[in-house]
Design a protein around this motif. Sequence first.
Motif, mmCIF file in Angstrom:
data_model
loop_
_atom_site.group_PDB
_atom_site.id
_atom_site.type_symbol
_atom_site.label_atom_id
_atom_site.label_comp_id
_atom_site.label_asym_id
_atom_site.label_seq_id
_atom_site.Cartn_x
_atom_site.Cartn_y
_atom_site.Cartn_z
ATOM 1 N N ILE A 56 0.784 -1.134 0.389
ATOM 2 C CA ILE A 56 0.272 -0.021 -0.152
ATOM 3 C C ILE A 56 1.397 1.065 0.189
ATOM 4 O O ILE A 56 0.186 2.439 -0.894
ATOM 5 C CB ILE A 56 -0.997 -0.300 0.735
ATOM 6 C CG1 ILE A 56 -2.069 -1.033 1.194
ATOM 7 C CG2 ILE A 56 -1.466 1.474 1.077
ATOM 8 C CD1 ILE A 56 -2.671 -1.303 1.816
ATOM 9 N N SER A 89 -11.233 5.224 0.882
ATOM 10 C CA SER A 89 -9.433 5.470 1.070
ATOM 11 C C SER A 89 -8.907 5.854 2.267
ATOM 12 O O SER A 89 -8.122 5.009 3.097
ATOM 13 C CB SER A 89 -8.666 4.845 -0.151
ATOM 14 O OG SER A 89 -9.617 4.475 -1.185
ATOM 15 N N TRP A 93 -7.552 4.467 6.072
ATOM 16 C CA TRP A 93 -5.883 4.595 5.916
ATOM 17 C C TRP A 93 -5.852 5.575 6.738
ATOM 18 O O TRP A 93 -4.305 5.222 7.989
ATOM 19 C CB TRP A 93 -5.071 5.594 4.739
ATOM 20 C CG TRP A 93 -3.583 5.653 4.937
ATOM 21 C CD1 TRP A 93 -3.220 6.445 4.850
ATOM 22 C CD2 TRP A 93 -2.706 4.663 4.819
ATOM 23 N NE1 TRP A 93 -1.417 6.285 5.115
ATOM 24 C CE2 TRP A 93 -1.503 5.194 4.704
ATOM 25 C CE3 TRP A 93 -3.052 2.828 4.978
ATOM 26 C CZ2 TRP A 93 -0.447 4.067 4.523
ATOM 27 C CZ3 TRP A 93 -1.788 2.152 5.300
ATOM 28 C CH2 TRP A 93 -0.243 3.269 4.977
ATOM 29 N N TYR A 96 -6.042 3.372 10.227
ATOM 30 C CA TYR A 96 -5.517 2.430 10.363
ATOM 31 C C TYR A 96 -3.406 3.286 11.164
ATOM 32 O O TYR A 96 -3.218 2.732 11.697
ATOM 33 C CB TYR A 96 -4.119 1.423 8.825
ATOM 34 C CG TYR A 96 -3.031 1.080 9.345
ATOM 35 C CD1 TYR A 96 -3.378 -0.574 9.675
ATOM 36 C CD2 TYR A 96 -2.139 1.207 8.718
ATOM 37 C CE1 TYR A 96 -2.319 -1.102 10.245
ATOM 38 C CE2 TYR A 96 -1.370 0.235 9.132
ATOM 39 C CZ TYR A 96 -1.376 -0.802 9.771
ATOM 40 O OH TYR A 96 0.069 -1.755 9.447
ATOM 41 N N SER A 360 -8.551 -0.044 -3.683
ATOM 42 C CA SER A 360 -7.696 0.168 -2.491
ATOM 43 C C SER A 360 -8.676 -0.428 -0.813
ATOM 44 O O SER A 360 -8.171 -0.790 -0.041
ATOM 45 C CB SER A 360 -8.129 1.307 -2.763
ATOM 46 O OG SER A 360 -9.494 1.917 -2.988
ATOM 47 N N LEU A 364 -6.993 -2.507 2.197
ATOM 48 C CA LEU A 364 -7.381 -1.208 2.944
ATOM 49 C C LEU A 364 -8.092 -1.942 4.011
ATOM 50 O O LEU A 364 -7.885 -2.336 5.615
ATOM 51 C CB LEU A 364 -7.599 -0.405 2.885
ATOM 52 C CG LEU A 364 -6.773 0.956 2.753
ATOM 53 C CD1 LEU A 364 -7.439 2.105 1.659
ATOM 54 C CD2 LEU A 364 -5.810 1.051 3.299
#
Length: 372
Positions: A56, A89, A93, A96, A360, A364
Motif C-alpha cells: 500500500i 480510502s 488509511w 490505520y 484499495s 485497506l
Amino acid sequence: MKKKLQTVAMILIFFTLMGCSKQDVKVTIPSGKSDFVEKSDYGNYSTNEKKLKAFIENKMLTKKGIYTNYRKQSYEKDVARGHELLSESSGMWLQYLAYNHKYSDFRKFYRATKKTFDQKTQFSYRYTPSTNKKFDVNATLDDLRIIKALQIYADETGNKTFKKEAATRFAMLAKNTMSNGKIASFYDVGTKKASVEGSLAYYDFLTLKYFETTTKQKKMYQKQLAVVKDGYLGDAFPLYSSSYNWQSKSYSDADLNTSEAMETLLHLAEIGKIKKVSLNWLEQQVKNNTLYNSYSVNGNVVSRSHSAGSYAIAAMIFATQGDKKMYRQTMKLVWKYQVKDKKSDIYGGIGIKHQNEAYSFNNLTTLLAARY
C-alpha cells in the motif's frame, strides 16, 4: 515570548484544520473517550500485514490520497477506478495510522486529505487527479470514517484540537445529511440537496452514538436505529435491504452488494444489536466459502464471485462478538487473496495477480481487519 509563539502556532493549526468558511453550526463536543478502538487482539498476522502495508505504501499511496486500483484504467463518469482517489480510502488509511500510533504520518495525511477532498462542510467522495476534478457529492459513510479516525487520534493523544475538529466535522455533516432518523447517502454542494434515499450500510451506529449526545440527538439516534432494524429481510435470508427511500417511504428491493450488507451487520454488531440468525447465516457462508458478492432480496445468488473485502468485514463482525475461532477462520480466507509471487507488481497486495489489479477497498479493509 516562547509561550506566546506556541499559542499563536496552536491558533494557526486550529484554523488550518477548520477552514475559514465553515458552515455555521452548533457544535457539541462529547465528553470522555470513544469506544472506537477494538481490544480483542485476535489477529497475529505480522508477516502478512507487513507485506500488505509495504504494498500500500509503495504502490498505492500518493501525496494526495490512495489509488482506487493499482492498475491504471480509463476514466468512467459513474464509477471511480484506476488512479482516481476516494475519500473512503483516505478514511480507512487514517484509521490505520491512528490505531498504530503513527501520529506524525496521521497529521500529514489528514492535511493532504483535506487539500484533496475538503468541501468545507463535507469531503468529496471522489477526486480525479488527471483533471483536478473534485466531485460535488460526498458519501456520508466516508465522512464518518474520517471523523472516526480524527476521534481515535484525539483519544490516543489527548489532542483537544483534533477532538474539536471531529465534533465540528460531524456537526457540519449532520446538518446536511441527517434529520429525524434520516441519513442521506450523499449531499450535493452544487445543488445544495441531499439524496432522498439512504443506504442502510451508512448508519455507523458506534460513531453516531458517540457524537449524538444531546436529548434531541439521542432521540434521533433511536429513530436511526429503527430505520435499519425495520429493513430486516426476514429469518429465511437474515440480511437487510440496501436502502430506504424517504420520499416513497419504502425499502429498496434491489440486489444486495455483499460488502455493503456486511457493513450493515458490522454496525449492528458493534452496538450489540446483530441478530443471532444473521450470525448463524454468516458463519455458514464462511465455513462453506460461499459468501458471494451479490444476492437478491430473496437470498438468491446473483454473482458467484468473491471479495476479500467482504470476508474481511465478516472477520471484524466475528471479532466484535468475541468469536476468535470464526474470526481466524475467516481471516484465513482473506489472506488467500494476498499475492505471494515476489516477481509480481502487486506482491504483498490483495488482488488478482494475472490482471495486476488490486483495489484499495479490499487492501485497506484487510489491513484493518488484521488488527482486530
